[in-house]
Write an enzyme that holds these catalytic residues in place. Structure first.
Site, PDB file in Angstrom:
ATOM      1  N   SER A   1       1.055  -1.072  -0.215  1.00 35.86           N
ATOM      2  CA  SER A   1      -0.130   0.277  -0.107  1.00 35.86           C
ATOM      3  C   SER A   1       0.625   0.763   0.480  1.00 35.86           C
ATOM      4  O   SER A   1       1.635   1.108   0.488  1.00 35.86           O
ATOM      5  CB  SER A   1      -0.671   0.144   1.137  1.00 35.86           C
TER       6      SER A   1
ATOM      7  N   GLU B   1       0.210   3.657   1.515  1.00 32.77           N
ATOM      8  CA  GLU B   1       0.170   4.150   3.084  1.00 32.77           C
ATOM      9  C   GLU B   1       1.606   3.537   3.869  1.00 32.77           C
ATOM     10  O   GLU B   1       2.284   4.021   5.145  1.00 32.77           O
ATOM     11  CB  GLU B   1      -0.753   2.819   4.392  1.00 32.77           C
TER      12      GLU B   1
ATOM     13  N   TYR C   1      -2.300   0.256  10.030  1.00 31.66           N
ATOM     14  CA  TYR C   1      -2.275  -0.146   9.431  1.00 31.66           C
ATOM     15  C   TYR C   1      -1.293  -0.015   8.463  1.00 31.66           C
ATOM     16  O   TYR C   1      -0.283  -1.529   7.363  1.00 31.66           O
ATOM     17  CB  TYR C   1      -3.772   0.024   8.028  1.00 31.66           C
TER      18      TYR C   1
END
Length: 343
Positions: free
Chosen positions: A130, A132, A153
């Site tokens: 991701s 992120e 996360y």
């Protein structure tokens, strides 16, 4: 006939990937969790599609928290390709449930890699990484950018990223990471900001809702169309050797710009309907994510096909039709509507 196993098959990406692989003649196996209610709305239409034979689509009960189940499924199915899309994938929720997020999103990947190693099967493994991972790292971000995750996360995904790399290098498992930037569609979960916006627009237009409450409107994201991105996943596993790739459009928009485009598409002034609620701010914000996907474009021949404006239009039109009870989903193989689609 190739055989694929998809964890998270009932999610946005899993459902589009299942359609793509079925259209390419794969036998598709999906992992779903046993729960008190079914959550297969995004793939139910595939079981109703006459162009998808029953023998080519199979669902298995399993959980990324259960290593024994995973090993049994991997050994029995013996897939040519495994796509690990299963996760607790909501960033805001990860702050409320950090331990659970680490168990599913982080350790779940290790359990699946161990299942491959212990079963001894020859398969190709895709790990859904991701954007992120980058957190507040300087933009644009590519495969050489240092990781600075800013959420539980993101940290769990970082663990999964490095475990995938370690199993590739330590055990010779054919494994790659797809570092996908934000990608949306009408199948995006309703708690994610883009879908929350487009559903809000549809409900406000229909008089069912008066205000839409949001958090940080200044966050900048690289938004693409989910079906484009699952095509990139598949292309990664067709290469001669495993590698890691960033996937994104290379264009950045703010949440405010998404709001403006969504409301503007139906002729509404967003300023009359949107309010800020501090509860939707995260403890640590990620302000600026912008992909440099030049490696994927060069090595995979991949490029996005849907623009930002087109993406917003697709999502708003779908949700407006859904509120009116007109939503339909196309067949995976023919493109013709076959059934209504649950979000």
């Amino acid at each position: 006939m190739k055989r694929a196993l998809i964890t998270g098959i009932s999610g946005q990406d899993g459902s589009y990937l299942a359609e793509l692989l079925l259209s390419k003649g794969y036998e598709v196996h999906g992992l779903i969790r046993r729960a008190s209610t079914f959550n297969t709305g995004r793939i139910d239409h595939l079981f109703q599609d006459p162009h998808v034979p029953d023998a080519r689509l199979h669902l298995h009960y399993g959980d990324l928290c259960n290593s024994e189940q995973l090993t049994n499924i991997v050994y029995n199915v013996r897939p040519d390709e495994i796509y690990n899309l299963g996760a607790q994938s909501h960033v805001k929720v990860s702050f409320d449930m950090p331990e659970y997020t680490g168990d599913v999103t982080g350790l779940g990947t290790t359990r699946l890699l161990e299942a491959i190693r212990r079963s001894g099967i020859a398969t190709r493994f895709y790990q859904a990484s991701s954007s992120e991972l980058y957190g507040d790292a300087p933009a644009p971000q590519n495969e050489l950018t240092g990781f600075r995750p800013r959420s539980p996360y993101g940290a769990a995904k970082l663990y999964s990223y490095w475990m995938t790399a370690n199993y590739r290098e330590g055990y010779g498992i054919w494994a790659c990471n797809g570092i996908l930037f934000n990608h949306e569609s009408p199948r995006r979960g309703p708690t994610f900001v883009t879908r929350k916006i487009t559903m809000g627009v549809a409900n406000i237009l229909a008089g069912r809702q008066h205000k839409l409450y949001l958090g940080n409107l200044d966050a900048r994201r690289d938004w693409g169309y989910a079906p484009d991105y699952v095509e990139a996943m598949w292309r990664m596993l067709q290469q001669d050797r495993p590698d890691d790739y960033v996937i994104g459009t290379g264009e950045v928009r703010t949440v405010k710009e998404f709001v403006e485009a969504a409301f503007g598409h139906v002729g509404l002034d967003w300023r009359e309907h949107v309010a800020i609620d501090p509860r939707y701010y995260r403890p640590t914000e990620v302000e600026y994510l912008l992909a440099d996907a030049s490696k994927a474009k060069r090595a995979l021949g991949w490029a996005p096909t849907v623009t930002f404006r087109e993406l917003v239009k697709i999502m708003v039109d779908h949700d407006v039709q859904a509120v009116r009870g007109e939503s339909r989903v196309p067949s995976a193989l023919t493109g013709k509507p076959v059934a209504s689609l649950a979000a």
